[in-house]
Each structure stands twice: as C-alpha cells, then as structure tokens.
Design a protein around this motif. Structure first.
Motif, PDB file in Angstrom:
ATOM      1  N   GLU A 274       0.830  -1.202   0.000  1.00 39.33           N
ATOM      2  CA  GLU A 274       0.000   0.000   0.000  1.00 39.33           C
ATOM      3  C   GLU A 274       0.867   1.256   0.000  1.00 39.33           C
ATOM      4  O   GLU A 274       0.596   2.224  -0.709  1.00 39.33           O
ATOM      5  CB  GLU A 274      -0.936  -0.011   1.206  1.00 39.33           C
ATOM      6  N   ARG A 275       1.917   1.266   0.822  1.00 33.88           N
ATOM      7  CA  ARG A 275       2.831   2.410   0.843  1.00 33.88           C
ATOM      8  C   ARG A 275       3.497   2.607  -0.512  1.00 33.88           C
ATOM      9  O   ARG A 275       3.653   3.732  -0.981  1.00 33.88           O
ATOM     10  CB  ARG A 275       3.892   2.220   1.924  1.00 33.88           C
ATOM     11  N   GLN A 276       3.866   1.516  -1.162  1.00 37.37           N
ATOM     12  CA  GLN A 276       4.494   1.610  -2.480  1.00 37.37           C
ATOM     13  C   GLN A 276       3.527   2.160  -3.516  1.00 37.37           C
ATOM     14  O   GLN A 276       3.913   2.967  -4.374  1.00 37.37           O
ATOM     15  CB  GLN A 276       5.001   0.227  -2.912  1.00 37.37           C
ATOM     16  N   ARG A 277       2.251   1.750  -3.443  1.00 41.41           N
ATOM     17  CA  ARG A 277       1.248   2.283  -4.379  1.00 41.41           C
ATOM     18  C   ARG A 277       1.074   3.793  -4.191  1.00 41.41           C
ATOM     19  O   ARG A 277       0.978   4.553  -5.150  1.00 41.41           O
ATOM     20  CB  ARG A 277      -0.087   1.579  -4.181  1.00 41.41           C
ATOM     21  N   GLN A 278       0.998   4.208  -2.928  1.00 43.98           N
ATOM     22  CA  GLN A 278       0.824   5.635  -2.656  1.00 43.98           C
ATOM     23  C   GLN A 278       2.019   6.446  -3.135  1.00 43.98           C
ATOM     24  O   GLN A 278       1.859   7.519  -3.731  1.00 43.98           O
ATOM     25  CB  GLN A 278       0.605   5.842  -1.152  1.00 43.98           C
ATOM     26  N   GLN A 279       3.216   5.961  -2.886  1.00 45.53           N
ATOM     27  CA  GLN A 279       4.411   6.671  -3.326  1.00 45.53           C
ATOM     28  C   GLN A 279       4.488   6.750  -4.833  1.00 45.53           C
ATOM     29  O   GLN A 279       4.870   7.780  -5.403  1.00 45.53           O
ATOM     30  CB  GLN A 279       5.657   5.987  -2.755  1.00 45.53           C
ATOM     31  N   LYS A 280       4.118   5.678  -5.509  1.00 45.14           N
ATOM     32  CA  LYS A 280       4.133   5.672  -6.974  1.00 45.14           C
ATOM     33  C   LYS A 280       3.107   6.656  -7.520  1.00 45.14           C
ATOM     34  O   LYS A 280       3.387   7.410  -8.468  1.00 45.14           O
ATOM     35  CB  LYS A 280       3.840   4.271  -7.498  1.00 45.14           C
ATOM     36  N   ALA A 281       1.914   6.652  -6.940  1.00 51.31           N
ATOM     37  CA  ALA A 281       0.865   7.575  -7.395  1.00 51.31           C
ATOM     38  C   ALA A 281       1.294   9.021  -7.184  1.00 51.31           C
ATOM     39  O   ALA A 281       1.109   9.884  -8.053  1.00 51.31           O
ATOM     40  CB  ALA A 281      -0.438   7.293  -6.653  1.00 51.31           C
ATOM     41  N   LEU A 282       1.877   9.301  -6.021  1.00 54.45           N
ATOM     42  CA  LEU A 282       2.338  10.652  -5.724  1.00 54.45           C
ATOM     43  C   LEU A 282       3.436  11.083  -6.688  1.00 54.45           C
ATOM     44  O   LEU A 282       3.429  12.212  -7.193  1.00 54.45           O
ATOM     45  CB  LEU A 282       2.844  10.720  -4.285  1.00 54.45           C
ATOM     46  N   GLN A 283       4.360  10.191  -6.964  1.00 53.30           N
ATOM     47  CA  GLN A 283       5.466  10.535  -7.846  1.00 53.30           C
ATOM     48  C   GLN A 283       4.975  10.818  -9.262  1.00 53.30           C
ATOM     49  O   GLN A 283       5.497  11.702  -9.947  1.00 53.30           O
ATOM     50  CB  GLN A 283       6.500   9.401  -7.867  1.00 53.30           C
ATOM     51  N   GLU A 284       3.983  10.079  -9.718  1.00 54.51           N
ATOM     52  CA  GLU A 284       3.428  10.318 -11.050  1.00 54.51           C
ATOM     53  C   GLU A 284       2.770  11.701 -11.130  1.00 54.51           C
ATOM     54  O   GLU A 284       2.876  12.397 -12.149  1.00 54.51           O
ATOM     55  CB  GLU A 284       2.410   9.232 -11.403  1.00 54.51           C
ATOM     56  N   VAL A 285       2.106  12.115 -10.049  1.00 50.69           N
ATOM     57  CA  VAL A 285       1.495  13.443 -10.025  1.00 50.69           C
ATOM     58  C   VAL A 285       2.575  14.523 -10.055  1.00 50.69           C
ATOM     59  O   VAL A 285       2.485  15.501 -10.799  1.00 50.69           O
ATOM     60  CB  VAL A 285       0.613  13.612  -8.770  1.00 50.69           C
ATOM     61  N   LEU A 286       3.617  14.354  -9.251  1.00 53.44           N
ATOM     62  CA  LEU A 286       4.694  15.339  -9.205  1.00 53.44           C
ATOM     63  C   LEU A 286       5.443  15.419 -10.531  1.00 53.44           C
ATOM     64  O   LEU A 286       5.777  16.511 -11.003  1.00 53.44           O
ATOM     65  CB  LEU A 286       5.668  14.996  -8.076  1.00 53.44           C
ATOM     66  N   ASP A 287       5.709  14.267 -11.137  1.00 55.86           N
ATOM     67  CA  ASP A 287       6.443  14.252 -12.406  1.00 55.86           C
ATOM     68  C   ASP A 287       5.652  14.905 -13.536  1.00 55.86           C
ATOM     69  O   ASP A 287       6.235  15.445 -14.475  1.00 55.86           O
ATOM     70  CB  ASP A 287       6.799  12.809 -12.792  1.00 55.86           C
ATOM     71  N   GLY A 288       4.326  14.874 -13.441  1.00 59.98           N
ATOM     72  CA  GLY A 288       3.499  15.435 -14.503  1.00 59.98           C
ATOM     73  C   GLY A 288       3.118  16.885 -14.292  1.00 59.98           C
ATOM     74  O   GLY A 288       2.455  17.480 -15.138  1.00 59.98           O
ATOM     75  N   ALA A 289       3.530  17.478 -13.162  1.00 62.01           N
ATOM     76  CA  ALA A 289       3.153  18.859 -12.853  1.00 62.01           C
ATOM     77  C   ALA A 289       4.175  19.840 -13.408  1.00 62.01           C
ATOM     78  O   ALA A 289       5.385  19.612 -13.297  1.00 62.01           O
ATOM     79  CB  ALA A 289       3.027  19.042 -11.346  1.00 62.01           C
ATOM     80  N   GLN A 290       3.689  20.926 -14.015  1.00 66.18           N
ATOM     81  CA  GLN A 290       4.577  21.978 -14.489  1.00 66.18           C
ATOM     82  C   GLN A 290       4.928  22.970 -13.390  1.00 66.18           C
ATOM     83  O   GLN A 290       6.000  23.569 -13.402  1.00 66.18           O
ATOM     84  CB  GLN A 290       3.926  22.713 -15.667  1.00 66.18           C
ATOM     85  N   VAL A 291       4.008  23.157 -12.460  1.00 67.11           N
ATOM     86  CA  VAL A 291       4.235  24.064 -11.336  1.00 67.11           C
ATOM     87  C   VAL A 291       3.910  23.322 -10.047  1.00 67.11           C
ATOM     88  O   VAL A 291       2.848  22.710  -9.931  1.00 67.11           O
ATOM     89  CB  VAL A 291       3.359  25.332 -11.441  1.00 67.11           C
ATOM     90  N   LEU A 292       4.804  23.382  -9.100  1.00 68.50           N
ATOM     91  CA  LEU A 292       4.600  22.736  -7.812  1.00 68.50           C
ATOM     92  C   LEU A 292       4.591  23.793  -6.724  1.00 68.50           C
ATOM     93  O   LEU A 292       5.532  24.579  -6.612  1.00 68.50           O
ATOM     94  CB  LEU A 292       5.724  21.726  -7.545  1.00 68.50           C
ATOM     95  N   CYS A 293       3.517  23.834  -5.936  1.00 70.15           N
ATOM     96  CA  CYS A 293       3.386  24.812  -4.850  1.00 70.15           C
ATOM     97  C   CYS A 293       3.510  24.087  -3.512  1.00 70.15           C
ATOM     98  O   CYS A 293       2.856  23.067  -3.297  1.00 70.15           O
ATOM     99  CB  CYS A 293       2.044  25.539  -4.925  1.00 70.15           C
ATOM    100  N   CYS A 294       4.326  24.618  -2.643  1.00 74.02           N
ATOM    101  CA  CYS A 294       4.481  24.018  -1.317  1.00 74.02           C
ATOM    102  C   CYS A 294       5.034  25.073  -0.365  1.00 74.02           C
ATOM    103  O   CYS A 294       5.406  26.171  -0.783  1.00 74.02           O
ATOM    104  CB  CYS A 294       5.411  22.803  -1.370  1.00 74.02           C
ATOM    105  N   THR A 295       5.075  24.740   0.891  1.00 73.99           N
ATOM    106  CA  THR A 295       5.698  25.606   1.878  1.00 73.99           C
ATOM    107  C   THR A 295       7.200  25.376   1.858  1.00 73.99           C
ATOM    108  O   THR A 295       7.688  24.430   1.232  1.00 73.99           O
ATOM    109  CB  THR A 295       5.149  25.316   3.280  1.00 73.99           C
ATOM    110  N   LEU A 296       7.940  26.228   2.543  1.00 76.47           N
ATOM    111  CA  LEU A 296       9.391  26.036   2.611  1.00 76.47           C
ATOM    112  C   LEU A 296       9.724  24.730   3.337  1.00 76.47           C
ATOM    113  O   LEU A 296      10.688  24.048   2.984  1.00 76.47           O
ATOM    114  CB  LEU A 296      10.037  27.223   3.326  1.00 76.47           C
ATOM    115  N   THR A 297       8.932  24.380   4.315  1.00 77.85           N
ATOM    116  CA  THR A 297       9.136  23.101   4.991  1.00 77.85           C
ATOM    117  C   THR A 297       8.795  21.946   4.062  1.00 77.85           C
ATOM    118  O   THR A 297       9.480  20.922   4.045  1.00 77.85           O
ATOM    119  CB  THR A 297       8.269  23.028   6.263  1.00 77.85           C
TER     120      THR A 297
END
Length: 290
Positions: free
Chosen positions: A64-87
């Motif tokens: 389950e952890r591996q599925r979540q990490q893979k899904a998250l990574q696919e979203v990040l890799d496909g994003a042109q702009v990433l918004c987050c806090t400094l932390t």
C-alpha cells in the motif's frame, strides 16, 4: 506537502487522465482490514496461523505504501508548477528534484535557513516580499539579537540593491491620501496610487452616491484620544487589553458612516486586542438586536 493534502489532490481527475489513485488505495486496504479481523477472531493457541496473518498484514501495508508513493510521484512528475511551503520543500518525495525556477513569496517574512531548503532545489530564484513590512517571527530574543531575524531578502537588498532587485511602485488598494505617509517615510516617496483608486472615496460607492453627507466624510481621519480620560484596562482572566472609551469613539464614527448611507457590509472595525471586542462592547453594540 502534508500527506492528507496530497491524498486529496490525488483524488482529482482531468480529462484524458487515468482514474484517481485514491480509489485503488481504498480497494487495496480491504484485504488488510479483512486479515486484521481474522487475526482478532483467532484463539491464542493458534500461533502459527497468527504469525502467517501478521506477515500478510505487513506485506499488504508495504504494498500500500508503495502504491501511494508511486501515485504521488506520477502526479509530481506530470506537474509543471509545484506549490508548497518552505518546509514542504524538504519532503522526501522531492529529494533529488531540481527545478528551473524557485519562487519564494513573502520572502521578507521567512527565515534565511528556511529559504535555503527551497533555493537549493532550483537553478534560478526569485524572492518576492517587502523587508520594510512584517519581519519573520522569532520567539527567542537571544536568537533574534544574534541575527536569526535578519532575512536573506533583507541581506541581499542591502548588499546588492538595485543591481539585483526591482521595486514595484504602483499600488492598487488605497486612496493617495492614505498611502502618502508610508510612501514618504519608508519608500522615498516612490509609491504611486493607480488612477482607479487614487481619488476613490466613500462617496463613490453605489449606496452613498445620492447622499450629500457622504461627500463630507474624510478620506483619512486620525483621532487623538490623549487627555480624554480613555483609560486602558486589562482583562481579569488574561493578558489582553481593552479601552471602553476608544471603543465607543469608534462606534460613534461608525454610526456617522451608516447615516451617510454606507452598508454595514462595507465597514470594518479592526482592533489589535481580543478583549477590545468583548470588554470594549464592540461585539455587543455591533450585534443586531434580537
């Protein structure tokens, strides 16, 4: 980069994209739940079967952890702009990622050490902020005096100045009369009011245009209460302060605004103390009658 927020983002779906990963995540948890129920029902002497079920639970949790990490990574890799806090820039999922440009908003309110967590991930950087407004929050006076309250934005502004900075000189928020003092005192008179707000007054509002009294309202009114016996008091069960006389003065001016045709929704009363709202009678006098 909070895990809960990321899961909500994964729940979205755009045209032409694959189904959301949260559905798969929920379905994959079901065997985990079923196995856990079996474990609870087992008798204590069935140790071998209990060990087998626990091993299955660990494996399911790992998958389950591996599925979540893979899904998250696919979203990040496909994003042109990433918004987050400094932390959030230190999230393990972003480890090793390099961006073309890193933009830090309100950089004059961020500690320098926090800025570097994001700056080290970019080839170029833009810091946006105003070192003449709110400083960063540093709870330790010792740390602040030692230099922790000095921001990277302010340090670069002093060392490089116009060589690396560009000042925005047009503001779109307030009448020129309200802006003048801060412009002259802090910005060498360089700030200008845009023509859409430079001469805008309360008399220009739809609710006051037909009321002659609105034209007599001042754009900026400063009331000196010294010598008026408006004594400041402190609440009994806390550290907040209140001043009943100043509260009444503010409400008297509010009544003048209402008489000129202003809608209550167009009036805001701001106080730095919570006790001023309660002990100063602001809340009671502003509440509509029952």
């Amino acid at each position: 980069m909070d895990r809960t927020i990321l899961h909500r983002k994964l729940g979205g779906r755009r045209h032409g994209q694959s189904p959301c990963y949260t559905v798969h995540a929920v379905l994959s948890v079901m065997p985990f739940v079923c196995s856990n129920r079996q474990l609870i029902k087992l008798e204590s002497w069935k140790r071998a079967e209990r060990r087998q079920i626990r091993a299955e639970l660990r494996q399911l949790a790992k998958e389950e952890r591996q599925r979540q990490q893979k899904a998250l990574q696919e979203v990040l890799d496909g994003a042109q702009v990433l918004c987050c806090t400094l932390t959030g820039a230190l999230h393990p999922q972003l480890q090793g990622q390099v961006f073309d440009v890193v933009v830090i908003d309100e950089a004059a309110q961020a500690l320098e050490v926090a800025c570097w967590s994001a700056l080290l991930k970019g080839r170029r950087a833009v810091l946006a902020g105003d070192h003449l407004q709110l400083p960063p929050t540093v709870l330790s006076d010792t740390a602040a005096k030692a230099g922790l309250s000095n921001t990277l934005f302010e340090r670069l502004q002093h060392s490089l100045g116009a060589q690396a900075s560009s000042m925005l000189t047009v503001q779109y928020r307030m009448h020129a009369a309200i802006m003048d003092w801060s412009s002259n005192e802090l910005y060498q008179g360089l700030i200008e009011a845009h023509e859409s707000v430079a001469g805008h007054t309360l008399a220009d509002l739809p609710t006051t245009m037909s009321n002659p009294a609105a034209a007599e309202l001042p754009t900026l009114l400063l009331i000196d209460t010294a010598g008026c016996d408006f004594e400041e008091q402190q609440e009994q069960d806390g550290d907040s302060k209140y001043n009943r006389g100043e509260a009444e003065a503010a409400l008297a001016h509010m009544q003048r605004l209402l008489a000129a045709g202003l809608s209550p929704a167009d009036i805001g009363i701001i106080t730095p103390y919570s006790a001023q709202v309660l002990q100063g009678q602001l809340e009671a006098l502003l509440s509509p009658p029952h």
